[in-house]
Design a protein around this motif. Structure first.
Motif, PDB file in Angstrom:
ATOM      1  N   ARG A 120       0.821  -1.213   0.000  1.00 24.55           N
ATOM      2  CA  ARG A 120       0.000   0.000   0.000  1.00 24.55           C
ATOM      3  C   ARG A 120       0.854   1.260   0.000  1.00 24.55           C
ATOM      4  O   ARG A 120       0.547   2.228  -0.704  1.00 24.55           O
ATOM      5  CB  ARG A 120      -0.937  -0.004   1.228  1.00 24.55           C
ATOM      6  N   VAL A 121       1.923   1.251   0.784  1.00 27.67           N
ATOM      7  CA  VAL A 121       2.764   2.442   0.917  1.00 27.67           C
ATOM      8  C   VAL A 121       3.600   2.690  -0.331  1.00 27.67           C
ATOM      9  O   VAL A 121       3.748   3.833  -0.770  1.00 27.67           O
ATOM     10  CB  VAL A 121       3.681   2.314   2.156  1.00 27.67           C
ATOM     11  N   HIS A 127       2.528  -1.187  -9.551  1.00 25.58           N
ATOM     12  CA  HIS A 127       1.423  -1.993 -10.073  1.00 25.58           C
ATOM     13  C   HIS A 127       0.253  -1.151 -10.557  1.00 25.58           C
ATOM     14  O   HIS A 127      -0.720  -1.698 -11.083  1.00 25.58           O
ATOM     15  CB  HIS A 127       0.970  -3.008  -9.018  1.00 25.58           C
ATOM     16  N   ALA A 128       0.348   0.164 -10.396  1.00 29.11           N
ATOM     17  CA  ALA A 128      -0.669   1.033 -10.989  1.00 29.11           C
ATOM     18  C   ALA A 128      -0.573   1.026 -12.509  1.00 29.11           C
ATOM     19  O   ALA A 128      -1.495   1.484 -13.190  1.00 29.11           O
ATOM     20  CB  ALA A 128      -0.533   2.459 -10.463  1.00 29.11           C
ATOM     21  N   TYR A 213      -0.008 -11.019  -9.346  1.00 33.70           N
ATOM     22  CA  TYR A 213       0.647 -10.333  -8.221  1.00 33.70           C
ATOM     23  C   TYR A 213       1.484 -11.265  -7.344  1.00 33.70           C
ATOM     24  O   TYR A 213       2.660 -11.022  -7.135  1.00 33.70           O
ATOM     25  CB  TYR A 213      -0.384  -9.601  -7.340  1.00 33.70           C
ATOM     26  N   GLY A 214       0.935 -12.302  -6.767  1.00 31.70           N
ATOM     27  CA  GLY A 214       1.641 -13.084  -5.751  1.00 31.70           C
ATOM     28  C   GLY A 214       2.511 -14.192  -6.299  1.00 31.70           C
ATOM     29  O   GLY A 214       2.514 -15.304  -5.763  1.00 31.70           O
ATOM     30  N   CYS A 215       3.264 -13.915  -7.339  1.00 34.10           N
ATOM     31  CA  CYS A 215       4.102 -14.949  -7.946  1.00 34.10           C
ATOM     32  C   CYS A 215       5.144 -14.272  -8.840  1.00 34.10           C
ATOM     33  O   CYS A 215       5.100 -13.062  -9.061  1.00 34.10           O
ATOM     34  CB  CYS A 215       3.260 -15.924  -8.781  1.00 34.10           C
ATOM     35  N   ASN A 216       6.089 -15.082  -9.355  1.00 34.66           N
ATOM     36  CA  ASN A 216       7.052 -14.624 -10.365  1.00 34.66           C
ATOM     37  C   ASN A 216       7.751 -13.321  -9.954  1.00 34.66           C
ATOM     38  O   ASN A 216       7.662 -12.308 -10.622  1.00 34.66           O
ATOM     39  CB  ASN A 216       6.362 -14.440 -11.722  1.00 34.66           C
ATOM     40  N   TYR A 217       8.484 -13.401  -8.843  1.00 36.39           N
ATOM     41  CA  TYR A 217       9.102 -12.207  -8.268  1.00 36.39           C
ATOM     42  C   TYR A 217      10.505 -11.909  -8.801  1.00 36.39           C
ATOM     43  O   TYR A 217      11.048 -10.853  -8.513  1.00 36.39           O
ATOM     44  CB  TYR A 217       9.219 -12.368  -6.749  1.00 36.39           C
ATOM     45  N   GLY A 218      11.122 -12.824  -9.541  1.00 35.04           N
ATOM     46  CA  GLY A 218      12.518 -12.680  -9.923  1.00 35.04           C
ATOM     47  C   GLY A 218      12.768 -11.588 -10.957  1.00 35.04           C
ATOM     48  O   GLY A 218      11.835 -11.028 -11.552  1.00 35.04           O
ATOM     49  N   LEU A 219      14.043 -11.324 -11.191  1.00 36.71           N
ATOM     50  CA  LEU A 219      14.461 -10.286 -12.134  1.00 36.71           C
ATOM     51  C   LEU A 219      15.129 -10.858 -13.374  1.00 36.71           C
ATOM     52  O   LEU A 219      14.766 -10.514 -14.499  1.00 36.71           O
ATOM     53  CB  LEU A 219      15.413  -9.316 -11.439  1.00 36.71           C
ATOM     54  N   TYR A 220      16.116 -11.730 -13.172  1.00 34.30           N
ATOM     55  CA  TYR A 220      16.853 -12.325 -14.285  1.00 34.30           C
ATOM     56  C   TYR A 220      16.604 -13.823 -14.414  1.00 34.30           C
ATOM     57  O   TYR A 220      16.503 -14.352 -15.517  1.00 34.30           O
ATOM     58  CB  TYR A 220      18.363 -12.132 -14.101  1.00 34.30           C
ATOM     59  N   PHE A 221      16.543 -14.497 -13.275  1.00 37.42           N
ATOM     60  CA  PHE A 221      16.494 -15.960 -13.252  1.00 37.42           C
ATOM     61  C   PHE A 221      15.267 -16.450 -12.482  1.00 37.42           C
ATOM     62  O   PHE A 221      14.774 -15.761 -11.583  1.00 37.42           O
ATOM     63  CB  PHE A 221      17.760 -16.534 -12.602  1.00 37.42           C
ATOM     64  N   ARG A 222      14.816 -17.655 -12.829  1.00 35.30           N
ATOM     65  CA  ARG A 222      13.642 -18.226 -12.173  1.00 35.30           C
ATOM     66  C   ARG A 222      14.023 -19.118 -10.995  1.00 35.30           C
ATOM     67  O   ARG A 222      13.160 -19.776 -10.422  1.00 35.30           O
ATOM     68  CB  ARG A 222      12.825 -19.009 -13.206  1.00 35.30           C
TER      69      ARG A 222
END
Length: 249
Positions: A120-121, A127-128, A213-222
Protein backbone atom coordinates in the motif's frame (compact mmCIF):
# COMPACT_ATOMS: atom_id res chain seq x y z
CA UNK A 1 35.03 17.45 -1.31
CA UNK A 2 31.32 17.88 -0.60
CA UNK A 3 30.87 19.89 -3.81
CA UNK A 4 32.74 17.25 -5.82
CA UNK A 5 30.53 14.49 -4.43
CA UNK A 6 27.41 16.56 -5.13
CA UNK A 7 28.49 17.16 -8.73
CA UNK A 8 29.26 13.46 -9.18
CA UNK A 9 25.81 12.53 -7.86
CA UNK A 10 24.18 15.12 -10.12
CA UNK A 11 26.08 13.82 -13.14
CA UNK A 12 25.11 10.22 -12.40
CA UNK A 13 21.48 11.26 -11.90
CA UNK A 14 21.56 12.87 -15.35
CA UNK A 15 23.17 9.75 -16.86
CA UNK A 16 20.64 7.39 -15.26
CA UNK A 17 17.76 9.61 -16.36
CA UNK A 18 19.01 9.83 -19.94
CA UNK A 19 19.69 6.09 -20.00
CA UNK A 20 16.10 5.47 -18.95
CA UNK A 21 14.63 7.88 -21.50
CA UNK A 22 16.74 6.54 -24.37
CA UNK A 23 16.26 2.85 -23.57
CA UNK A 24 12.57 2.97 -22.69
CA UNK A 25 11.95 5.35 -25.56
CA UNK A 26 13.65 3.01 -28.03
CA UNK A 27 11.65 -0.02 -26.90
CA UNK A 28 8.43 2.00 -26.78
CA UNK A 29 9.12 3.04 -30.38
CA UNK A 30 9.74 -0.62 -31.29
CA UNK A 31 6.40 -1.45 -29.67
CA UNK A 32 4.65 1.18 -31.75
CA UNK A 33 6.14 -0.30 -34.90
CA UNK A 34 5.40 -3.93 -34.00
CA UNK A 35 2.12 -3.54 -32.07
CA UNK A 36 0.73 -0.08 -32.97
CA UNK A 37 -2.38 -0.35 -30.76
CA UNK A 38 -0.80 -1.97 -27.69
CA UNK A 39 -0.38 1.27 -25.70
CA UNK A 40 -3.53 2.92 -27.05
CA UNK A 41 -5.37 4.85 -24.37
CA UNK A 42 -2.42 4.70 -21.96
CA UNK A 43 -1.06 8.23 -22.47
CA UNK A 44 -1.95 9.34 -18.94
CA UNK A 45 -0.46 6.18 -17.44
CA UNK A 46 2.73 6.59 -19.47
CA UNK A 47 3.14 10.19 -18.29
CA UNK A 48 2.83 8.94 -14.72
CA UNK A 49 5.37 6.18 -15.38
CA UNK A 50 7.86 8.68 -16.79
CA UNK A 51 7.40 11.00 -13.81
CA UNK A 52 7.99 8.27 -11.21
CA UNK A 53 10.90 6.91 -13.24
CA UNK A 54 12.70 10.23 -13.43
CA UNK A 55 12.27 10.62 -9.67
CA UNK A 56 13.76 7.13 -9.29
CA UNK A 57 16.67 8.17 -11.52
CA UNK A 58 17.66 10.76 -8.91
CA UNK A 59 17.52 8.13 -6.17
CA UNK A 60 19.64 5.73 -8.23
CA UNK A 61 22.03 8.52 -9.20
CA UNK A 62 23.00 9.60 -5.69
CA UNK A 63 24.66 6.36 -4.46
CA UNK A 64 26.07 5.77 -7.95
CA UNK A 65 27.63 9.22 -7.89
CA UNK A 66 29.13 8.73 -4.43
CA UNK A 67 30.58 5.38 -5.50
CA UNK A 68 31.96 6.86 -8.75
CA UNK A 69 33.65 9.68 -6.82
CA UNK A 70 35.06 7.28 -4.24
CA UNK A 71 36.38 4.96 -6.94
CA UNK A 72 38.13 7.72 -8.86
CA UNK A 73 39.45 9.74 -5.93
CA UNK A 74 39.83 7.39 -2.97
CA UNK A 75 40.05 3.87 -4.38
CA UNK A 76 37.15 2.84 -2.17
CA UNK A 77 35.74 0.14 -4.44
CA UNK A 78 36.93 -3.11 -5.96
CA UNK A 79 36.37 -1.88 -9.51
CA UNK A 80 39.51 -2.33 -11.60
CA UNK A 81 40.51 -1.04 -15.03
CA UNK A 82 43.46 -3.27 -15.95
CA UNK A 83 42.11 -6.54 -17.32
CA UNK A 84 45.33 -8.21 -16.23
CA UNK A 85 44.62 -7.59 -12.56
CA UNK A 86 42.46 -10.72 -12.50
CA UNK A 87 42.45 -13.81 -14.77
CA UNK A 88 40.49 -13.33 -17.99
CA UNK A 89 38.15 -16.18 -17.07
CA UNK A 90 37.03 -14.08 -14.11
CA UNK A 91 35.47 -11.43 -16.38
CA UNK A 92 32.35 -13.48 -17.27
CA UNK A 93 32.32 -15.02 -13.78
CA UNK A 94 32.15 -11.57 -12.19
CA UNK A 95 29.23 -10.61 -14.43
CA UNK A 96 27.40 -13.78 -13.41
CA UNK A 97 28.17 -13.19 -9.72
CA UNK A 98 26.68 -9.71 -9.91
CA UNK A 99 23.59 -10.89 -11.76
CA UNK A 100 23.00 -13.76 -9.33
CA UNK A 101 23.47 -11.52 -6.29
CA UNK A 102 21.26 -8.79 -7.76
CA UNK A 103 18.60 -11.34 -8.65
CA UNK A 104 18.55 -12.74 -5.10
CA UNK A 105 18.29 -9.24 -3.61
CA UNK A 106 15.54 -8.31 -6.03
CA UNK A 107 13.54 -11.48 -5.41
CA UNK A 108 13.43 -11.09 -1.65
CA UNK A 109 12.92 -7.31 -1.55
CA UNK A 110 10.28 -7.58 -4.28
CA UNK A 111 8.50 -10.32 -2.38
CA UNK A 112 8.69 -8.19 0.77
CA UNK A 113 7.14 -5.31 -1.16
CA UNK A 114 4.07 -7.49 -1.67
CA UNK A 115 3.39 -7.62 2.06
CA UNK A 116 0.12 -5.64 2.47
CA UNK A 117 1.56 -2.68 4.40
CA UNK A 118 4.53 -2.14 2.10
CA UNK A 119 2.43 -2.76 -0.98
CA UNK A 120 0.00 0.00 0.00
CA UNK A 121 2.76 2.44 0.92
CA UNK A 122 5.18 1.81 -1.95
CA UNK A 123 4.79 -1.04 -4.42
CA UNK A 124 1.26 -0.07 -5.47
CA UNK A 125 2.87 2.71 -7.52
CA UNK A 126 4.52 0.16 -9.79
CA UNK A 127 1.42 -1.99 -10.07
CA UNK A 128 -0.67 1.03 -10.99
CA UNK A 129 0.70 0.39 -14.49
CA UNK A 130 -2.01 -1.86 -15.89
CA UNK A 131 -0.79 -3.13 -18.24
CA UNK A 132 2.86 -2.17 -17.76
CA UNK A 133 4.60 -0.50 -20.67
CA UNK A 134 8.21 -0.02 -21.73
CA UNK A 135 8.16 3.21 -19.69
CA UNK A 136 7.34 1.38 -16.42
CA UNK A 137 10.75 -0.19 -15.76
CA UNK A 138 11.73 2.43 -13.15
CA UNK A 139 8.26 3.55 -12.13
CA UNK A 140 8.79 3.14 -8.38
CA UNK A 141 7.79 4.87 -5.19
CA UNK A 142 10.92 6.37 -3.54
CA UNK A 143 10.88 3.69 -0.82
CA UNK A 144 11.08 0.95 -3.44
CA UNK A 145 13.60 2.90 -5.53
CA UNK A 146 15.97 3.03 -2.55
CA UNK A 147 15.94 -0.78 -2.25
CA UNK A 148 16.91 -1.05 -5.90
CA UNK A 149 19.47 1.76 -5.86
CA UNK A 150 21.77 0.33 -3.19
CA UNK A 151 22.49 -3.19 -4.42
CA UNK A 152 25.01 -2.60 -7.25
CA UNK A 153 26.83 0.18 -5.34
CA UNK A 154 27.12 -2.20 -2.38
CA UNK A 155 28.45 -5.04 -4.53
CA UNK A 156 31.34 -2.97 -5.92
CA UNK A 157 32.73 -2.72 -2.39
CA UNK A 158 32.63 -6.51 -1.99
CA UNK A 159 33.15 -8.27 -5.34
CA UNK A 160 35.99 -7.30 -7.74
CA UNK A 161 34.79 -6.38 -11.21
CA UNK A 162 36.37 -4.82 -14.30
CA UNK A 163 34.83 -1.49 -15.24
CA UNK A 164 33.79 -2.92 -18.62
CA UNK A 165 32.12 -5.93 -16.98
CA UNK A 166 30.30 -3.55 -14.66
CA UNK A 167 29.07 -1.64 -17.69
CA UNK A 168 27.73 -4.91 -19.11
CA UNK A 169 25.91 -5.67 -15.84
CA UNK A 170 24.27 -2.24 -15.93
CA UNK A 171 23.31 -2.71 -19.58
CA UNK A 172 21.71 -6.10 -18.87
CA UNK A 173 19.89 -4.64 -15.86
CA UNK A 174 18.52 -1.79 -17.97
CA UNK A 175 17.47 -3.88 -20.97
CA UNK A 176 15.86 -6.62 -18.87
CA UNK A 177 14.03 -4.08 -16.74
CA UNK A 178 12.51 -2.46 -19.82
CA UNK A 179 11.81 -5.53 -21.96
CA UNK A 180 10.19 -7.40 -19.06
CA UNK A 181 7.49 -4.71 -18.96
CA UNK A 182 6.84 -4.13 -22.67
CA UNK A 183 3.71 -6.28 -22.88
CA UNK A 184 5.07 -8.49 -25.66
CA UNK A 185 8.06 -10.75 -26.31
CA UNK A 186 10.97 -9.21 -28.15
CA UNK A 187 13.15 -12.29 -27.63
CA UNK A 188 12.93 -15.41 -29.85
CA UNK A 189 10.70 -18.28 -28.74
CA UNK A 190 13.60 -20.59 -27.85
CA UNK A 191 14.76 -18.05 -25.27
CA UNK A 192 11.48 -17.62 -23.41
CA UNK A 193 9.63 -20.89 -24.09
CA UNK A 194 12.43 -23.41 -24.62
CA UNK A 195 14.72 -25.14 -22.11
CA UNK A 196 16.70 -21.93 -21.56
CA UNK A 197 13.49 -20.05 -20.86
CA UNK A 198 12.77 -22.43 -18.00
CA UNK A 199 15.48 -20.58 -16.06
CA UNK A 200 15.52 -17.08 -17.57
CA UNK A 201 12.96 -14.33 -16.99
CA UNK A 202 11.56 -12.44 -19.95
CA UNK A 203 8.36 -10.49 -20.53
CA UNK A 204 6.25 -13.68 -20.73
CA UNK A 205 7.24 -14.62 -17.18
CA UNK A 206 6.97 -11.14 -15.67
CA UNK A 207 3.60 -10.57 -17.34
CA UNK A 208 2.17 -13.28 -15.09
CA UNK A 209 3.40 -11.35 -12.06
CA UNK A 210 1.47 -8.27 -13.17
CA UNK A 211 -1.60 -10.43 -13.77
CA UNK A 212 -1.60 -12.43 -10.52
CA UNK A 213 0.65 -10.33 -8.22
CA UNK A 214 1.64 -13.08 -5.75
CA UNK A 215 4.10 -14.95 -7.95
CA UNK A 216 7.05 -14.62 -10.37
CA UNK A 217 9.10 -12.21 -8.27
CA UNK A 218 12.52 -12.68 -9.92
CA UNK A 219 14.46 -10.29 -12.13
CA UNK A 220 16.85 -12.32 -14.29
CA UNK A 221 16.49 -15.96 -13.25
CA UNK A 222 13.64 -18.23 -12.17
CA UNK A 223 15.79 -20.01 -9.57
CA UNK A 224 14.30 -18.42 -6.44
CA UNK A 225 10.76 -18.61 -7.78
CA UNK A 226 11.19 -22.32 -8.44
CA UNK A 227 12.90 -22.97 -5.10
CA UNK A 228 10.22 -21.10 -3.15
CA UNK A 229 7.26 -22.38 -5.20
CA UNK A 230 6.30 -18.91 -6.40
CA UNK A 231 6.84 -19.66 -10.09
CA UNK A 232 3.49 -19.70 -11.90
CA UNK A 233 4.81 -20.08 -15.42
CA UNK A 234 4.38 -17.72 -18.36
CA UNK A 235 1.76 -15.02 -18.71
CA UNK A 236 -0.92 -14.49 -21.31
CA UNK A 237 -0.46 -11.14 -23.05
CA UNK A 238 -3.93 -11.27 -24.60
CA UNK A 239 -5.50 -11.81 -21.17
CA UNK A 240 -3.53 -8.89 -19.75
CA UNK A 241 -4.72 -6.61 -22.54
CA UNK A 242 -8.36 -7.64 -22.01
CA UNK A 243 -8.12 -7.15 -18.25
CA UNK A 244 -6.57 -3.72 -18.72
CA UNK A 245 -9.23 -2.72 -21.23
CA UNK A 246 -11.96 -3.67 -18.77
CA UNK A 247 -10.28 -1.77 -15.94
CA UNK A 248 -10.29 1.45 -18.01
CA UNK A 249 -14.01 1.30 -18.81
Amino acid sequence: MALAIFLSAAAMTLIVGLRYLVTSGAFAFATRLRHPALYAGLDRQIRREIGWSLASAAIYGVPAGVVAWGWQNRGWTRIYTDAGDWPLWYLPVSVLLYLVAHDAWFYWTHRLMHRPALFRVAHAVHHASRPPTAWAAMSFHPVEAITGAVVIPALVFLVPIHVGALGLVLAIMTVMGVTNHMGWEIFPRFLHSGPLGAWLITASHHQRHHQLYGCNYGLYFRFWDRLCSTDKGLGDFAHGAVASSRSRR
